[in-house]
Design a protein around this motif. Structure first.
Motif, PDB file in Angstrom:
ATOM      1  N   LYS A   1       0.845  -1.200   0.000  1.00 42.10           N
ATOM      2  CA  LYS A   1       0.000   0.000   0.000  1.00 42.10           C
ATOM      3  C   LYS A   1       0.876   1.245   0.000  1.00 42.10           C
ATOM      4  O   LYS A   1       0.616   2.191  -0.737  1.00 42.10           O
ATOM      5  CB  LYS A   1      -0.943   0.002   1.198  1.00 42.10           C
ATOM      6  N   GLU A   2       1.918   1.235   0.822  1.00 36.10           N
ATOM      7  CA  GLU A   2       2.822   2.386   0.884  1.00 36.10           C
ATOM      8  C   GLU A   2       3.499   2.628  -0.470  1.00 36.10           C
ATOM      9  O   GLU A   2       3.618   3.770  -0.917  1.00 36.10           O
ATOM     10  CB  GLU A   2       3.877   2.159   1.962  1.00 36.10           C
ATOM     11  N   ARG A   3       3.911   1.561  -1.126  1.00 37.12           N
ATOM     12  CA  ARG A   3       4.555   1.692  -2.445  1.00 37.12           C
ATOM     13  C   ARG A   3       3.591   2.299  -3.462  1.00 37.12           C
ATOM     14  O   ARG A   3       3.952   3.191  -4.222  1.00 37.12           O
ATOM     15  CB  ARG A   3       5.042   0.330  -2.933  1.00 37.12           C
ATOM     16  N   LEU A   4       2.333   1.845  -3.456  1.00 41.97           N
ATOM     17  CA  LEU A   4       1.342   2.377  -4.393  1.00 41.97           C
ATOM     18  C   LEU A   4       1.027   3.840  -4.088  1.00 41.97           C
ATOM     19  O   LEU A   4       0.858   4.648  -5.009  1.00 41.97           O
ATOM     20  CB  LEU A   4       0.067   1.534  -4.360  1.00 41.97           C
ATOM     21  N   GLU A   5       0.960   4.199  -2.807  1.00 38.80           N
ATOM     22  CA  GLU A   5       0.708   5.592  -2.430  1.00 38.80           C
ATOM     23  C   GLU A   5       1.851   6.494  -2.882  1.00 38.80           C
ATOM     24  O   GLU A   5       1.616   7.599  -3.385  1.00 38.80           O
ATOM     25  CB  GLU A   5       0.513   5.710  -0.912  1.00 38.80           C
ATOM     26  N   LYS A   6       3.088   6.039  -2.739  1.00 30.77           N
ATOM     27  CA  LYS A   6       4.247   6.824  -3.188  1.00 30.77           C
ATOM     28  C   LYS A   6       4.229   6.988  -4.706  1.00 30.77           C
ATOM     29  O   LYS A   6       4.520   8.073  -5.222  1.00 30.77           O
ATOM     30  CB  LYS A   6       5.555   6.157  -2.751  1.00 30.77           C
ATOM     31  N   GLU A   7       3.905   5.900  -5.404  1.00 27.30           N
ATOM     32  CA  GLU A   7       3.829   5.977  -6.864  1.00 27.30           C
ATOM     33  C   GLU A   7       2.750   6.965  -7.291  1.00 27.30           C
ATOM     34  O   GLU A   7       2.966   7.785  -8.187  1.00 27.30           O
ATOM     35  CB  GLU A   7       3.540   4.593  -7.455  1.00 27.30           C
ATOM     36  N   LEU A   8       1.590   6.907  -6.649  1.00 24.80           N
ATOM     37  CA  LEU A   8       0.499   7.824  -6.980  1.00 24.80           C
ATOM     38  C   LEU A   8       0.923   9.272  -6.730  1.00 24.80           C
ATOM     39  O   LEU A   8       0.680  10.144  -7.578  1.00 24.80           O
ATOM     40  CB  LEU A   8      -0.750   7.470  -6.161  1.00 24.80           C
ATOM     41  N   HIS A   9       1.562   9.524  -5.615  1.00 27.83           N
ATOM     42  CA  HIS A   9       2.024  10.882  -5.308  1.00 27.83           C
ATOM     43  C   HIS A   9       3.005  11.376  -6.377  1.00 27.83           C
ATOM     44  O   HIS A   9       2.902  12.514  -6.850  1.00 27.83           O
ATOM     45  CB  HIS A   9       2.688  10.921  -3.926  1.00 27.83           C
ATOM     46  N   GLN A  10       3.935  10.521  -6.765  1.00 21.71           N
ATOM     47  CA  GLN A  10       4.928  10.890  -7.780  1.00 21.71           C
ATOM     48  C   GLN A  10       4.255  11.187  -9.119  1.00 21.71           C
ATOM     49  O   GLN A  10       4.611  12.139  -9.805  1.00 21.71           O
ATOM     50  CB  GLN A  10       5.964   9.764  -7.925  1.00 21.71           C
TER      51      GLN A  10
END
Length: 157
Positions: A15-24
């Motif tokens: 989930k954290e990885r997907l949230e970081k990708e979305l933010h980027q």
């Protein structure tokens, strides 16, 4: 329940990885594409500009990816506990051995987290689906590109 309403189980790390990708994608990548579009507009007649069309196409693909990530995260359920590691489930690490004695270790994850280079396989993949719900010592078969493959579950963590 339709596929767009289905809960997606994610590990906390996933989930954290997907949230970081979305933010980027929402910040840096959107800004980069907007800059490319502006540069193409300043370059003259946009009706004949291949650069402008490429940038607009990239923008459309970016927005689609952002939508998909938002949709996935809105349906995400973080797996916080396993079933005591007696049965293979999302978030478990499973060691298997094939008929040739080759050992492999995989983490079972949702399709949103699957990444074979990190040995994270989806519970929807042929191997993942065959393993889910099984216990240490169980033998399972699944259809692979090379035909039916049999494996034995050595451990579940």
């Amino acid at each position: 329940m339709s596929i767009t309403e289905r809960t997606i189980q994610l590990t906390a790390e996933g989930k954290e990885r997907l949230e970081k990708e979305l933010h980027q994608l929402r910040t840096t990548k959107r800004e980069e594409i907007a800059e490319r579009i502006q540069q193409a507009k300043h370059g003259g007649d946009i009706s004949e500009s291949g650069e402008y069309e490429d940038a607009k196409q990239e923008q459309a693909m970016l927005e689609k990816k952002i939508y998909e990530l938002e949709n996935t995260l809105s349906r995400a359920q973080v797996i916080t506990q396993t079933n005591g590691n007696t049965q293979a489930c999302v978030g478990c690490t499973v060691k298997i051995i094939d008929e040739d004695g080759e050992e492999e270790v995989y983490m079972l994850v949702s399709s949103a987290e699957a990444n074979i280079t990190e040995n994270k396989i989806s519970t929807e993949s042929p191997l993942g689906a065959a393993i889910v719900g099984k216990k240490k010592g169980d033998e399972v078969s699944y259809n692979a590109r090379v035909g039916v493959v049999k494996v034995k579950i050595v451990s579940i963590d």
